[in-house]
Design an enzyme around this catalytic site. Structure first.
Site, PDB file in Angstrom:
ATOM      1  N   CYS A   2     -18.868   1.697   6.197  1.00 28.22           N
ATOM      2  CA  CYS A   2     -19.287   2.335   7.449  1.00 28.22           C
ATOM      3  C   CYS A   2     -20.696   2.006   7.922  1.00 28.22           C
ATOM      4  CB  CYS A   2     -19.185   3.845   7.313  1.00 28.22           C
ATOM      5  SG  CYS A   2     -17.494   4.392   7.272  1.00 28.22           S
ATOM      6  N   GLU A  60     -14.107  11.234  10.953  1.00 24.81           N
ATOM      7  CA  GLU A  60     -14.077  11.708   9.578  1.00 24.81           C
ATOM      8  C   GLU A  60     -15.448  11.495   8.936  1.00 24.81           C
ATOM      9  OE1 GLU A  60     -11.696  13.466   7.921  1.00 24.81           O
ATOM     10  OE2 GLU A  60     -13.568  13.584   6.815  1.00 24.81           O
ATOM     11  N   ALA A  75     -25.777   6.221  11.227  1.00 23.44           N
ATOM     12  CA  ALA A  75     -27.017   5.471  11.460  1.00 23.44           C
ATOM     13  C   ALA A  75     -28.213   6.224  10.872  1.00 23.44           C
ATOM     14  CB  ALA A  75     -27.209   5.233  12.956  1.00 23.44           C
ATOM     15  N   THR A  86     -13.765   5.293  12.857  1.00 20.71           N
ATOM     16  CA  THR A  86     -14.949   5.226  13.727  1.00 20.71           C
ATOM     17  C   THR A  86     -14.753   4.132  14.763  1.00 20.71           C
ATOM     18  OG1 THR A  86     -16.168   5.679  11.742  1.00 20.71           O
ATOM     19  CG2 THR A  86     -17.457   5.172  13.687  1.00 20.71           C
ATOM     20  N   THR A 119     -15.955  -5.650  12.205  1.00 20.65           N
ATOM     21  CA  THR A 119     -16.956  -6.252  13.082  1.00 20.65           C
ATOM     22  C   THR A 119     -16.398  -7.598  13.533  1.00 20.65           C
ATOM     23  OG1 THR A 119     -18.659  -5.202  11.753  1.00 20.65           O
ATOM     24  CG2 THR A 119     -19.373  -6.996  13.194  1.00 20.65           C
ATOM     25  N   ARG A 155       0.834  -1.200   0.000  1.00 21.08           N
ATOM     26  CA  ARG A 155       0.000   0.000   0.000  1.00 21.08           C
ATOM     27  C   ARG A 155       0.878   1.264   0.000  1.00 21.08           C
ATOM     28  NH1 ARG A 155      -5.801   0.101   3.222  1.00 21.08           N
ATOM     29  NH2 ARG A 155      -6.880   0.179   1.257  1.00 21.08           N
ATOM     30  N   LYS A 180     -20.553  10.496  15.471  1.00 30.93           N
ATOM     31  CA  LYS A 180     -20.149   9.825  14.233  1.00 30.93           C
ATOM     32  C   LYS A 180     -21.041   8.603  13.979  1.00 30.93           C
ATOM     33  CE  LYS A 180     -17.786   8.195  10.824  1.00 30.93           C
ATOM     34  NZ  LYS A 180     -17.603   8.769   9.536  1.00 30.93           N
ATOM     35  N   ARG A 219     -16.281  -2.711  -0.330  1.00 28.98           N
ATOM     36  CA  ARG A 219     -16.595  -3.193   1.025  1.00 28.98           C
ATOM     37  C   ARG A 219     -18.111  -3.131   1.271  1.00 28.98           C
ATOM     38  NH1 ARG A 219     -12.317   0.285   4.365  1.00 28.98           N
ATOM     39  NH2 ARG A 219     -13.062   1.853   2.888  1.00 28.98           N
TER      40      ARG A 219
HETATM   41  C1  UDX Z   1     -20.703   7.299   4.443  1.00 25.39           C
HETATM   42  C2  UDX Z   1     -21.106   8.670   4.999  1.00 25.39           C
HETATM   43  O1  UDX Z   1     -21.859   9.376   4.006  1.00 25.39           O
HETATM   44  C3  UDX Z   1     -19.858   9.451   5.388  1.00 25.39           C
HETATM   45  O2  UDX Z   1     -20.224  10.690   5.980  1.00 25.39           O
HETATM   46  C4  UDX Z   1     -19.051   8.632   6.380  1.00 25.39           C
HETATM   47  O3  UDX Z   1     -17.853   9.299   6.717  1.00 25.39           O
HETATM   48  C5  UDX Z   1     -18.724   7.274   5.798  1.00 25.39           C
HETATM   49  O4  UDX Z   1     -19.918   6.608   5.398  1.00 25.39           O
HETATM   50  P1  UDX Z   1     -19.780   6.388   2.124  1.00 25.39           P
HETATM   51  O5  UDX Z   1     -20.073   5.047   2.690  1.00 25.39           O
HETATM   52  O6  UDX Z   1     -18.432   6.627   1.528  1.00 25.39           O
HETATM   53  O7  UDX Z   1     -19.973   7.508   3.258  1.00 25.39           O
HETATM   54  O8  UDX Z   1     -20.850   6.730   0.981  1.00 25.39           O
HETATM   55  P2  UDX Z   1     -22.362   7.283   0.964  1.00 25.39           P
HETATM   56  O9  UDX Z   1     -22.432   8.300  -0.084  1.00 25.39           O
HETATM   57  O10 UDX Z   1     -22.835   7.662   2.301  1.00 25.39           O
HETATM   58  O11 UDX Z   1     -23.177   6.009   0.436  1.00 25.39           O
HETATM   59  C6  UDX Z   1     -23.331   4.845   1.227  1.00 25.39           C
HETATM   60  C7  UDX Z   1     -24.232   3.859   0.522  1.00 25.39           C
HETATM   61  O12 UDX Z   1     -25.577   4.330   0.485  1.00 25.39           O
HETATM   62  C8  UDX Z   1     -23.855   3.592  -0.944  1.00 25.39           C
HETATM   63  O13 UDX Z   1     -23.989   2.220  -1.220  1.00 25.39           O
HETATM   64  C9  UDX Z   1     -24.864   4.405  -1.722  1.00 25.39           C
HETATM   65  O14 UDX Z   1     -25.094   3.901  -3.018  1.00 25.39           O
HETATM   66  C10 UDX Z   1     -26.087   4.254  -0.836  1.00 25.39           C
HETATM   67  N1  UDX Z   1     -27.079   5.335  -1.011  1.00 25.39           N
HETATM   68  C11 UDX Z   1     -26.748   6.628  -0.729  1.00 25.39           C
HETATM   69  C12 UDX Z   1     -28.372   5.004  -1.432  1.00 25.39           C
HETATM   70  O15 UDX Z   1     -28.682   3.842  -1.673  1.00 25.39           O
HETATM   71  N2  UDX Z   1     -29.304   6.019  -1.554  1.00 25.39           N
HETATM   72  C13 UDX Z   1     -29.012   7.311  -1.279  1.00 25.39           C
HETATM   73  O16 UDX Z   1     -29.919   8.161  -1.401  1.00 25.39           O
HETATM   74  C14 UDX Z   1     -27.696   7.642  -0.852  1.00 25.39           C
HETATM   75  P1  ADP Z   2     -10.465   3.055   6.282  1.00 29.18           P
HETATM   76  O1  ADP Z   2     -11.552   2.981   5.249  1.00 29.18           O
HETATM   77  O2  ADP Z   2     -11.016   3.249   7.678  1.00 29.18           O
HETATM   78  O3  ADP Z   2      -9.397   4.030   5.948  1.00 29.18           O
HETATM   79  P2  ADP Z   2      -8.756   0.882   5.393  1.00 29.18           P
HETATM   80  O4  ADP Z   2      -8.955  -0.588   5.555  1.00 29.18           O
HETATM   81  O5  ADP Z   2      -8.824   1.448   4.015  1.00 29.18           O
HETATM   82  O6  ADP Z   2      -9.813   1.597   6.364  1.00 29.18           O
HETATM   83  O7  ADP Z   2      -7.351   1.301   6.009  1.00 29.18           O
HETATM   84  C1  ADP Z   2      -6.852   0.897   7.222  1.00 29.18           C
HETATM   85  C2  ADP Z   2      -5.334   0.710   7.071  1.00 29.18           C
HETATM   86  O8  ADP Z   2      -4.760   0.569   8.380  1.00 29.18           O
HETATM   87  C3  ADP Z   2      -4.902  -0.532   6.280  1.00 29.18           C
HETATM   88  O9  ADP Z   2      -4.118  -0.129   5.162  1.00 29.18           O
HETATM   89  C4  ADP Z   2      -4.079  -1.363   7.284  1.00 29.18           C
HETATM   90  O10 ADP Z   2      -2.984  -2.029   6.692  1.00 29.18           O
HETATM   91  C5  ADP Z   2      -3.611  -0.299   8.261  1.00 29.18           C
HETATM   92  N1  ADP Z   2      -3.244  -0.797   9.593  1.00 29.18           N
HETATM   93  C6  ADP Z   2      -3.954  -1.602  10.417  1.00 29.18           C
HETATM   94  N2  ADP Z   2      -3.295  -1.804  11.581  1.00 29.18           N
HETATM   95  C7  ADP Z   2      -2.119  -1.090  11.489  1.00 29.18           C
HETATM   96  C8  ADP Z   2      -0.994  -0.863  12.364  1.00 29.18           C
HETATM   97  N3  ADP Z   2      -0.922  -1.396  13.582  1.00 29.18           N
HETATM   98  N4  ADP Z   2       0.013  -0.092  11.911  1.00 29.18           N
HETATM   99  C9  ADP Z   2      -0.031   0.480  10.681  1.00 29.18           C
HETATM  100  N5  ADP Z   2      -1.055   0.316   9.830  1.00 29.18           N
HETATM  101  C10 ADP Z   2      -2.096  -0.448  10.209  1.00 29.18           C
END
Ligand code: UDX
Ligand code: ADP
Length: 483
Positions: free
Chosen positions: A279, A164, A228, A133, A95, A43, A223, A349
Site C-alpha cells: 500500500c 480497508e 501517506a 484503494t 501502479t 487461490r 484512505k 510485496r
Molecule cells: C498499511 C496500513 O497500516 C494499513 O492501515 C493499510 O490498510 C494498509 O497499509 P501494512 O502495509 O499491512 O498496512 O503494514 P504496516 O504495519 O503499516 O507496515 C508497513 C511497513 O512499514 C512495513 O514494512 C513495516 O515494517 C514498516 N514500518 C512500520 C516501519 O518501518 N516502522 C514503523 O514504525 C512501522
Molecule cells: P489485496 O492486497 O488488495 O487484497 P491481492 O493481490 O491480494 O490484493 O488480491 C487481489 C485479487 O483480485 C487477486 O487474487 C486477483 O486474482 C483478483 N482479481 C483481479 N481481477 C479480478 C476479476 N476481474 N475477477 C475476480 N478476481 C479478480
C-alpha cells in the site's frame, strides 16, 4: 424486518484484503451469506482447503468457523454476483508500468474488468463497494462503466467507498476492533440509503460512533492520506536515523523522547531499513499523480519525498553493508534474515528485502535467505520481476538464471548463517531475537558482521560474542567508522 437488511454479499478478489475482511463479516453476521470470488482458481482452491493461501495470525480460526456455514469461496462469478445485494470489489490496483502516468498512476484494468463483469450479470439493483484503494474519483468512472454496460434499464447501481484500514499481521484484530469504519457515498436519497445498508452490516459488531459516513471523495482521499501520513512518519524517522549515525545520537532514544509528546504519539516511529507492503508506496505515488493531474505540482513533490527517502534508506543500508565489509562483497555469502515486508506475514510485496538483496547482488554478493513464511519460489520471483510487476496476477517474468545462481533460499537460520560473512536482519520476526548467535558466530567467516536493519537484536550481547555490529540509527562501532 429492517429495510436495511442485506441477505447476500459477494466480494470480487480473494486476496489479502478480500479474504480476511469477508471472513470477519461472515463470522460477525451469521444471517448474511458471504461469497468471495476470484478468477484465480488456485487461490479459491486454497481458501477452500486446510492450508489457506495467506498467512495471517487468527485467520484460520475465523475462516474455519464460518466456512461452509455462511462463508463460501468460489469462481462462479455469474451466479453469485447475480444473486448478491452488495458487491465488494477488492481487486489489484497496480501502479502503471507504461503509458501516461507510468510509475505513478494506478492501473484500473482489474477494477474496470470487475465492473464490466458486474454489469453483465446483474438482473437486480446492487450496491457496489470499493474496498481496494483507488484514486480519488474512481467511483465516478466506475459508475459510468456499470450503467452504460448493463442492458436492463431497471437495474440501478449505487457506489460506495469503504476503504480497508487493516494492516497485515494484525488483520483479524484490526477487522474485529477497528479504530473506525469509513463509508463514503453519494449525497442523494439513494446514496444515503445505500450508506445505511452497509452501516447496518458493520453495526453487527462495530459501535455506532466508530462508523463514519462521508461523501465519496472524502472516503477515497482519506484512505490515500492515512497511508501517506503513516509512511511519512517512517520516512521522517528514517531520515533522522541517518543523522543519528553521523552525530552519535541513538534513533531509538530520539523516537522514544518525541513519542512521549502526546501530540506526536509513540506509534510508527520505528526506524527501519525501509517501509514495504502493497500500500504505502503505491498509494503515495497515486496521491502524487492525482495532485499532478489537477495542477498541484508542489503538493505532489512534497509527498514524493516520502518515497524518495524510503529508497534512500534502502540504498543507504546496502552501502553500509558494502563499506563495512571493506568495500567489497564480491563472492561473499551474506545471510539475509527475513524477506517478508514485516513480521507475521508471508507477504513480500514491495518488501525492502528486494532492493537490499538486489543491491548486494549487483555488487557480486551471494545471498542466502531465510524467512519463516516466505516460499523460495516467491523470493526468486520477487528478485527477478520488474518493478511494479508484482501486482499483476499474470505478470510474472521467469526467474533470471544469474540471480538463481547467486541466491539460495535456506530453511533454517543456522544453515543460513553458516559460512556467511554477515547477517542482515531485514524483517523483525520475533524468532530472530531468540536464536543462538554464539553458535552462528562459530560457523561464520571472520570478522563476522551483523547489520540489524530493524534494531531487534541485543547488540551489546552480539559484540561480546565477537560480532561487528551495525544497528540502524545508532552510534557506529569504531570498526565501521571510516578512518
Ligand atoms: C498499511 C496500513 O497500516 C494499513 O492501515 C493499510 O490498510 C494498509 O497499509 P501494512 O502495509 O499491512 O498496512 O503494514 P504496516 O504495519 O503499516 O507496515 C508497513 C511497513 O512499514 C512495513 O514494512 C513495516 O515494517 C514498516 N514500518 C512500520 C516501519 O518501518 N516502522 C514503523 O514504525 C512501522
Ligand atoms: P489485496 O492486497 O488488495 O487484497 P491481492 O493481490 O491480494 O490484493 O488480491 C487481489 C485479487 O483480485 C487477486 O487474487 C486477483 O486474482 C483478483 N482479481 C483481479 N481481477 C479480478 C476479476 N476481474 N475477477 C475476480 N478476481 C479478480
Amino acid at each position: 424486518m429492517s429495510t436495511n437488511t442485506v441477505k447476500k454479499i459477494a466480494c470480487i478478489g480473494a486476496g489479502y484484503v478480500g479474504g480476511p475482511s469477508m471472513a470477519v463479516i461472515a463470522l460477525q453476521c451469521p444471517n448474511i451469506e458471504v461469497v468471495v470470488l476470484d478468477i484465480n482458481e488456485e487461490r479459491i482452491k486454497a481458501w477452500n482447503s486446510d492450508k489457506l493461501p495467506i498467512y495471517e495470525p487468527g485467520l484460520e480460526e475465523v475462516v474455519f468457523a464460518a466456512r461452509g456455514r455462511n462463508l463460501f469461496f468460489s469462481t462462479d462469478t455469474t451466479k453469485h454476483l447475480g444473486e448478491a445485494d452488495v458487491i465488494f470489489v477488492s481487486v489489484n490496483t497496480p501502479t502503471k508500468m507504461s503509458g501516461i502516468g507510468a510509475g505513478r498512476a494506478a492501473d484500473l484494468t482489474y477494477w474496470e474488468g470487475a465492473a464490466r463483469m458486474i454489469a453483465a450479470v446483474s438482473k437486480s439493483s446492487k450496491i457496489v463497494v470499493e474496498k481496494s484503494t483507488v484514486p480519488v474519483k474512481t467511483a465516478e468512472a466506475i459508475a459510468k462503466v456499470l450503467t452504460r454496460n448493463c442492458v436492463d434499464p431497471n437495474v440501478k447501481f449505487e457506489i460506495l467507498s469503504n476503504p480497508e484500514f487493516l494492516a497485515e499481521g494484525t488483520a483479524i484484530s484490526d477487522l474485529t476492533k477497528p479504530d473506525r469504519v469509513l463509508i463514503g457515498g453519494q449525497e442523494t436519497p439513494t446514496g444515503r440509503a445505500a450508506l445505511e445498508k452497509l452501516k447496518w452490516v458493520y453495526a453487527h459488531w462495530v459501535p455506532d460512533n466508530r462508523i463514519l459516513m462521508t461523501n465519496l471523495w472524502s472516503a477515497e482521499l482519506a484512505k490515500l492520506t492515512a497511508n501517506a501520513m503513516l509512511a511519512q512518519r517512517i520516512s521522517s524517522v528514517n531520515a533522522i536515523s541517518a543523522l543519528c549515525e553521523a552525530t552519535g545520537a541513538d534513533v531509538s532514544q530520539v523516537s522514544y523522547a518525541i513519542g512521549m509528546d502526546s501530540r506526536i504519539g509513540p506509534k510508527f516511529l520505528q526506524a527501519s531499513v525501509g517501509f514495504g507492503g502493497s500500500c504505502f508506496q503505491k498509494d503515495i505515488l497515486n496521491l502524487c499523480y492525482v495532485c499532478e493531474s489537477v495542477g498541484l505540482k508542489e503538493v505532489s513533490d512534497y509527498w514524493y519525498t516520502v518515497v524518495a527517502m524510503n529508497d534512500y534508506q534502502k540504498q543507504r543500508f546496502v552501502e553500509r553493508v558494502i563499506s563495512g565489509m571493506f568495500n567489497t562483497v564480491a563472492g561473499k555469502r551474506i545471510a539475509i534474515f527475513g524477506f517478508a515486508f514485516k513480521k507475521d506475514t508471508g507477504d513480500t510485496r514491495e518488501t525492502p528485502a528486494i532492493d537490499v538483496c538486489r543491491g548486494l547482488l549487483a555488487d557480486g554478493a551471494k545471498c542466502a535467505v531465510y524467512d519463516p513464511q516466505v516460499a523460495p519460489i516467491q523470493m526468486f520471483r520477487d528478485l527477478s520481476a520488474p518493478k511494479y510487476a508484482w501486482d499483476r496476477p499474470h505478470g510474472w517474468t521467469k526467474s533470471e538464471n544469474h540471480i538463481m545462481e547467486s541466491v539460495q533460499a535456506v530453511s533454517d537460520p543456522y544453515s543460513c548463517a553458516a559460512g556467511s560473512h554477515a547477517i542482515c536482519v531485514l524483517t523483525e520476526w520475533d524468532e530472530f531475537k531468540g536464536l543462538d548467535y554464539a553458535k552462528m558466530y562459530d560457523s561464520m567467516v571472520k570478522p563476522a558482521f551483523v547489520f540489524d536493519g530493524r534494531n531487534i537484536l541485543d547488540h551489546d550481547a552480539l559484540r561480546k560474542i565477537g560480532f561487528v555490529v551495525y544497528a540502524l540509527g545508532k552510534p557506529l562501532d569504531p570498526f565501521l567508522v571510516r578512518g
